[in-house]
Design an enzyme around this catalytic site. Sequence first.
Site, short mmCIF file in Angstrom:
data_model
loop_
_atom_site.label_atom_id
_atom_site.label_comp_id
_atom_site.label_asym_id
_atom_site.label_seq_id
_atom_site.Cartn_x
_atom_site.Cartn_y
_atom_site.Cartn_z
CE LYS A 46 78.23 32.80 45.53
NZ LYS A 46 78.42 33.50 44.23
CE1 TYR A 93 76.88 37.45 41.78
CE2 TYR A 93 76.20 39.10 40.19
CZ TYR A 93 77.08 38.67 41.16
OH TYR A 93 78.14 39.46 41.53
CB CYS A 129 85.76 37.37 45.82
SG CYS A 129 85.61 35.67 45.23
CG HIS A 154 76.67 6.54 28.54
ND1 HIS A 154 75.50 7.26 28.55
CD2 HIS A 154 76.35 5.26 28.89
CE1 HIS A 154 74.50 6.45 28.89
NE2 HIS A 154 75.00 5.24 29.10
CB CYS A 157 82.90 34.19 45.36
SG CYS A 157 83.09 35.74 44.48
CD GLU A 193 75.59 10.57 27.91
OE1 GLU A 193 75.67 9.90 26.85
OE2 GLU A 193 75.50 10.06 29.04
CD GLU A 229 75.00 33.28 43.35
OE1 GLU A 229 75.68 32.84 42.42
OE2 GLU A 229 75.42 34.15 44.15
#
Length: 450
Positions: A51, A178, A43, A435, A48, A440, A182
């Site tokens: 990346k 993934y 990782c 908002h 991770c 939202e 990615e």
Amino acid sequence: MSDFDFDLFVIGGGSGGVRAGRLAAETGARVAVAEEYRYGGTCVIRGCVPKKLMVYASRFSESFHDAQGYGWQVDGTPRFEWPQLRGAIHAELDRLEGIYRRNLANSGAKVLDGRAKLVDAHTVEVAGERYSAAHILIATGARPFVPDIPGCELALTSNEMFLLDEMPESIVVVGGGYIACEFAGILNGLGVKVDLIYRGSQILRGFDGELRNHVAHEMEKKGITIHTDCSVEEIEKTDAGVRLHLGGHGSIEAGAVLYATGRIPLSRNLGLDEIGVELGRGGAIRVDEWSQTTVPSIYAVGDVTDRMALTPIAIREGAAFVETVFRSNPTKPDYDLVPTAVFTQPELGTVGMTEEQARNTGEIDVYCTSFRSMAHVIAERDERMMMKLVVARDSGKVLGCHIAGEAAGEMIQMAGIAIKMGATKADFDRTVAVHPTAAEELVTLKAPIR
């Protein structure tokens, strides 16, 4: 004082192993950790973290375009310099590795450099030295898998992507998970021509079908060419790079080929077979719910067990192991309702059941919306977000939440807390919207679409 050199010997200096080693040492246990490559594991060192840094870098190509829509004058053509980014990434990895080493040492653990191999149920050998331990924890992770086809030695894997001397002008990414998706987005954003080849009918198998289709469509709009129902039979070296021969689909040429077709546990040549540690499919170490192997003194956590291959899960497994073995507090890792993000472009965030999974549990309502983010309207960028809630019709409980678009990973972390707590659609409805935000939409979905 026991007859062993250590109370715990950890093989593997990645996220799970380091967490377990540090927490065990903090209980007063005598701990050693051995790592043959670099502390931080996949990782931190080649997964991770680097990346995600490349994801950030790749997004600037669109940001320069967006800036003009907001009145910024961008003079000249922006130019990307890979050596500069590569140097910055590796400087950050050096910093993080230093932190991992210091945290271990500060906890009182002995930090060893070298490949460790099991001699027996209580003995480990590292660089010719033997150490005995009451408990041994294996946390060696996994490695990229490349199928054994002619020319497979020409393929790059995710391990090499952070070490390249230069970026190719074009690349074929093989895989649809993934990691493949990615890197397809990263390389496309950095100006590389990208073709993505996947043997299945749609990328991102296992994720919600509607979101899979949405992400694939948006990737193609950004310039990535996706070839589905397609496989590679041979890789041939050419003067310009490589030629991939596709089963029944002709061939394709590019400057390089990246294989991202899954990962397999790093359990070979550790001495496991010789001492009776049972392995499963692909070499995964078989463990029970307490992470204990078939040899009582030996435990395993993380990707080497092939349970749920996520860094935060490896960390939780390592912590649960310490609670169980060193704190007399039997603790099982919790694999239910784990939120996760895929840093495709657009991002994909998900927690809970997909629509397909939920339909097998009973009657459901599906709330879904697709819209263009406010940030993209003035920039005139043709990219749409998608948000989806899967709800049990009888109880109103939210079974799954799926988001594709900017900051999906950030949003799904918060949504994951609510869903883990058992939130209902009514709970979402009575929460006041923030908002103007994209998030939202999660609390303003009024009527199910099916």
